[in-house]
Scaffold this motif. Structure first.
Motif, PDB file in Angstrom:
ATOM      1  N   PHE A  19      44.972  27.375  25.392  1.00  0.00           N
ATOM      2  CA  PHE A  19      43.952  26.077  25.313  1.00  0.00           C
ATOM      3  C   PHE A  19      42.896  26.711  23.803  1.00  0.00           C
ATOM      4  CE2 PHE A  19      44.797  25.049  29.649  1.00  0.00           C
ATOM      5  CZ  PHE A  19      46.060  24.183  30.013  1.00  0.00           C
ATOM      6  N   GLY A  20      42.802  28.098  23.359  1.00  0.00           N
ATOM      7  CA  GLY A  20      42.424  28.489  22.681  1.00  0.00           C
ATOM      8  C   GLY A  20      40.772  29.744  22.777  1.00  0.00           C
ATOM      9  N   THR A  21      40.145  29.290  24.348  1.00  0.00           N
ATOM     10  CA  THR A  21      38.940  29.886  24.777  1.00  0.00           C
ATOM     11  C   THR A  21      38.942  29.486  26.472  1.00  0.00           C
ATOM     12  OG1 THR A  21      36.747  29.918  24.593  1.00  0.00           O
ATOM     13  CG2 THR A  21      37.973  27.485  24.633  1.00  0.00           C
ATOM     14  N   ILE A  22      38.122  29.854  26.935  1.00  0.00           N
ATOM     15  CA  ILE A  22      37.562  29.911  28.360  1.00  0.00           C
ATOM     16  C   ILE A  22      35.922  29.634  28.441  1.00  0.00           C
ATOM     17  CG2 ILE A  22      37.400  30.645  30.310  1.00  0.00           C
ATOM     18  CD1 ILE A  22      39.247  33.057  29.543  1.00  0.00           C
ATOM     19  N   ASP A  23      36.200  28.150  28.694  1.00  0.00           N
ATOM     20  CA  ASP A  23      34.149  27.742  28.847  1.00  0.00           C
ATOM     21  C   ASP A  23      34.130  27.840  30.489  1.00  0.00           C
ATOM     22  OD1 ASP A  23      34.526  26.236  26.421  1.00  0.00           O
ATOM     23  OD2 ASP A  23      35.166  25.363  27.245  1.00  0.00           O
ATOM     24  N   MET A  24      35.142  27.932  31.709  1.00  0.00           N
ATOM     25  CA  MET A  24      34.406  28.336  32.687  1.00  0.00           C
ATOM     26  C   MET A  24      35.403  28.465  33.257  1.00  0.00           C
ATOM     27  SD  MET A  24      33.378  23.182  32.785  1.00  0.00           S
ATOM     28  CE  MET A  24      34.540  23.600  32.671  1.00  0.00           C
ATOM     29  N   PHE A  25      35.447  29.682  34.788  1.00  0.00           N
ATOM     30  CA  PHE A  25      35.954  30.032  35.150  1.00  0.00           C
ATOM     31  C   PHE A  25      35.455  29.808  36.720  1.00  0.00           C
ATOM     32  CE2 PHE A  25      36.466  34.689  36.389  1.00  0.00           C
ATOM     33  CZ  PHE A  25      38.239  34.403  36.863  1.00  0.00           C
ATOM     34  N   TYR A  26      36.328  29.278  37.731  1.00  0.00           N
ATOM     35  CA  TYR A  26      35.966  29.306  39.117  1.00  0.00           C
ATOM     36  C   TYR A  26      37.105  30.521  39.789  1.00  0.00           C
ATOM     37  CZ  TYR A  26      35.439  27.749  43.818  1.00  0.00           C
ATOM     38  OH  TYR A  26      35.571  27.887  45.524  1.00  0.00           O
ATOM     39  N   ASN A  27      36.336  32.211  40.152  1.00  0.00           N
ATOM     40  CA  ASN A  27      36.776  32.510  40.702  1.00  0.00           C
ATOM     41  C   ASN A  27      36.794  32.866  42.472  1.00  0.00           C
ATOM     42  OD1 ASN A  27      38.067  35.375  40.653  1.00  0.00           O
ATOM     43  ND2 ASN A  27      35.974  36.294  39.881  1.00  0.00           N
ATOM     44  N   ASN A  28      38.272  32.629  42.813  1.00  0.00           N
ATOM     45  CA  ASN A  28      37.921  31.970  43.982  1.00  0.00           C
ATOM     46  C   ASN A  28      38.757  32.352  44.934  1.00  0.00           C
ATOM     47  OD1 ASN A  28      37.865  29.213  45.865  1.00  0.00           O
ATOM     48  ND2 ASN A  28      40.023  28.922  45.303  1.00  0.00           N
ATOM     49  N   ALA A  29      40.354  32.663  43.907  1.00  0.00           N
ATOM     50  CA  ALA A  29      40.846  33.389  45.786  1.00  0.00           C
ATOM     51  C   ALA A  29      40.820  34.138  46.484  1.00  0.00           C
ATOM     52  CB  ALA A  29      42.461  33.718  44.919  1.00  0.00           C
ATOM     53  N   GLY A  30      41.313  34.183  47.413  1.00  0.00           N
ATOM     54  CA  GLY A  30      40.385  35.119  48.777  1.00  0.00           C
ATOM     55  C   GLY A  30      41.215  34.510  50.032  1.00  0.00           C
ATOM     56  N   ILE A  31      41.305  35.064  50.831  1.00  0.00           N
ATOM     57  CA  ILE A  31      42.442  35.844  51.570  1.00  0.00           C
ATOM     58  C   ILE A  31      41.181  36.424  52.796  1.00  0.00           C
ATOM     59  CG2 ILE A  31      44.544  35.845  51.622  1.00  0.00           C
ATOM     60  CD1 ILE A  31      44.202  39.032  52.359  1.00  0.00           C
ATOM     61  N   SER A  32      41.456  35.238  54.077  1.00  0.00           N
ATOM     62  CA  SER A  32      40.011  35.838  55.289  1.00  0.00           C
ATOM     63  C   SER A  32      40.879  37.271  55.886  1.00  0.00           C
ATOM     64  CB  SER A  32      40.056  35.331  56.455  1.00  0.00           C
ATOM     65  OG  SER A  32      41.382  34.746  56.606  1.00  0.00           O
ATOM     66  N   GLY A  33      41.802  38.166  56.113  1.00  0.00           N
ATOM     67  CA  GLY A  33      42.544  38.663  57.552  1.00  0.00           C
ATOM     68  C   GLY A  33      42.516  37.873  58.074  1.00  0.00           C
ATOM     69  N   PRO A  34      42.945  39.928  59.329  1.00  0.00           N
ATOM     70  CA  PRO A  34      43.511  39.410  60.220  1.00  0.00           C
ATOM     71  C   PRO A  34      43.100  38.924  61.848  1.00  0.00           C
ATOM     72  CG  PRO A  34      43.413  41.772  60.328  1.00  0.00           C
ATOM     73  CD  PRO A  34      43.396  40.797  58.772  1.00  0.00           C
ATOM     74  N   GLY A  35      41.369  38.422  61.217  1.00  0.00           N
ATOM     75  CA  GLY A  35      40.690  37.420  62.614  1.00  0.00           C
ATOM     76  C   GLY A  35      41.210  38.794  64.064  1.00  0.00           C
ATOM     77  N   THR A  36      40.618  39.682  63.293  1.00  0.00           N
ATOM     78  CA  THR A  36      40.142  40.915  64.290  1.00  0.00           C
ATOM     79  C   THR A  36      39.425  41.920  64.197  1.00  0.00           C
ATOM     80  OG1 THR A  36      41.815  42.734  64.000  1.00  0.00           O
ATOM     81  CG2 THR A  36      43.139  41.150  65.670  1.00  0.00           C
ATOM     82  N   ASN A  37      38.895  42.347  65.586  1.00  0.00           N
ATOM     83  CA  ASN A  37      36.880  43.535  65.656  1.00  0.00           C
ATOM     84  C   ASN A  37      37.448  44.349  64.292  1.00  0.00           C
ATOM     85  OD1 ASN A  37      35.499  41.899  67.626  1.00  0.00           O
ATOM     86  ND2 ASN A  37      35.789  43.183  68.833  1.00  0.00           N
TER      87      ASN A  37
END
Ligand SMILES: NC(=O)c1ccc[n+]([C@@H]2O[C@H](COP(=O)([O-])OP(=O)(O)OC[C@H]3O[C@@H](n4cnc5c(N)ncnc54)[C@H](O)[C@@H]3O)[C@@H](O)[C@H]2O)c1
Length: 250
Positions: free
Chosen positions: A79-97
């Motif tokens: 596309f020649g350039t980057i105007d906008m970046f939504y930096n979003n990938a993520g995980i929440s993990g195992p859900g324990t103390n």
């Protein structure tokens, strides 16, 4: 508004990332759809194309620096350039103390949520500096504003996201780069919705402390992200916007 603009969205194969990719496409942006899931990524490419925008899928594990560099390089090549970046990938993990987490579980959440986000910012900002600026939105969480039981490592990474968001805002404002974060409360992405349907007790516990007495919708996050990435937000820099029905207001 975003005519001819180019956006990278990570974690675009599902949930918030998919909703943002579609929203930016509606506004005329072309999208690099980045995800570890080929199936989810291709689904989003289709949805973006249905809006009349161009999309490419780039498979990447954001916790690996070379794969992050590759999605940035591929986007510029296409596309020649980057105007906008939504930096979003993520995980929440195992859900324990916290102490019940294994070292591998701690490292995995930090690898994707924190290192992955930092690598993305590094390589994207390098391009934006060469090309005269751009806008970044990082996904934090209400767990980045207050602590949250059973997701300690996640909460630590989401606090960290706010640190890098504000630092980038200060360091590169003069070069035309803006950096903001969104902090969604529990949002009914397909995965969250399915989980809460199976666990009515968890569903009640998620809604009870929210003053608006409902969960967020992916489109509500997407609206805010698209606004922050666009020209209407030209003087908003280093902000963290909760999208949480008032959860962190009290
Ligand atoms: N849904 C919520 O309630 C909520 C609330 C606050 C913050 N968030 C944050 O929003 C972001 C998106 O969450 P979501 O709810 O849309 O989740 P989701 O699971 O629906 O989507 C996450 C996407 O990221 C991708 N992904 C996972 N690991 C990856 C990796 N290593 N490399 C590349 N892609 C990877 C997945 O394949 C998936 O398509 C996350 O950072 C999450 O922490 C979500």
């Amino acid at each position: 508004m975003e005519n001819q603009k180019v956006a990278i969205v990570t974690g675009a194969g599902s949930g918030l990332g998919q909703a943002v990719a579609v929203k930016l496409a509606e506004k005329g942006a072309n999208i690099s759809v980045v995800d570890i899931s080929e199936e989810g990524g291709q689904e989003t490419v289709k949805l973006v194309e249905e809006k009349g925008a161009k999309a490419i899928f780039i498979k990447a594990d954001v916790s690996k620096a070379e794969e992050v560099k590759n999605y940035v390089d591929q986007t510029v090549k296409e596309f020649g350039t980057i105007d906008m970046f939504y930096n979003n990938a993520g995980i929440s993990g195992p859900g324990t103390n916290f102490v019940e987490n294994t070292i591998e579980q701690i490292d995995q959440v930090i690898g994707i949520n924190m290192r992955g986000a930092l690598y993305g910012i590094k390589y994207v900002v390098e391009v934006m500096l060469k090309n005269g600026g751009g806008a970044i939105v990082n996904t934090s969480s209400t767990a980045g504003l207050v602590g949250q039981q059973t997701v300690g490592t996640y909460s630590a990474t989401k606090h960290g996201i706010i640190g890098i968001t504000k630092t980038i805002a200060a360091e590169y404002a003069a070069q035309g780069i803006r950096s903001n974060a969104v902090a969604p409360g529990t949002t009914e992405t397909p995965m969250v919705a399915q989980f809460l349907e199976r666990n009515p007790e968890a569903a009640k516990n998620s809604v009870d402390p929210v003053p608006q007495k409902r969960l967020g919708q992916p489109e509500e996050v997407a609206n805010t992200v698209a606004f922050l990435l666009g020209e209407e937000a030209a003087y908003i820099n280093g902000a963290v916007i909760p999208i949480d029905g008032g959860f962190t207001a009290i």
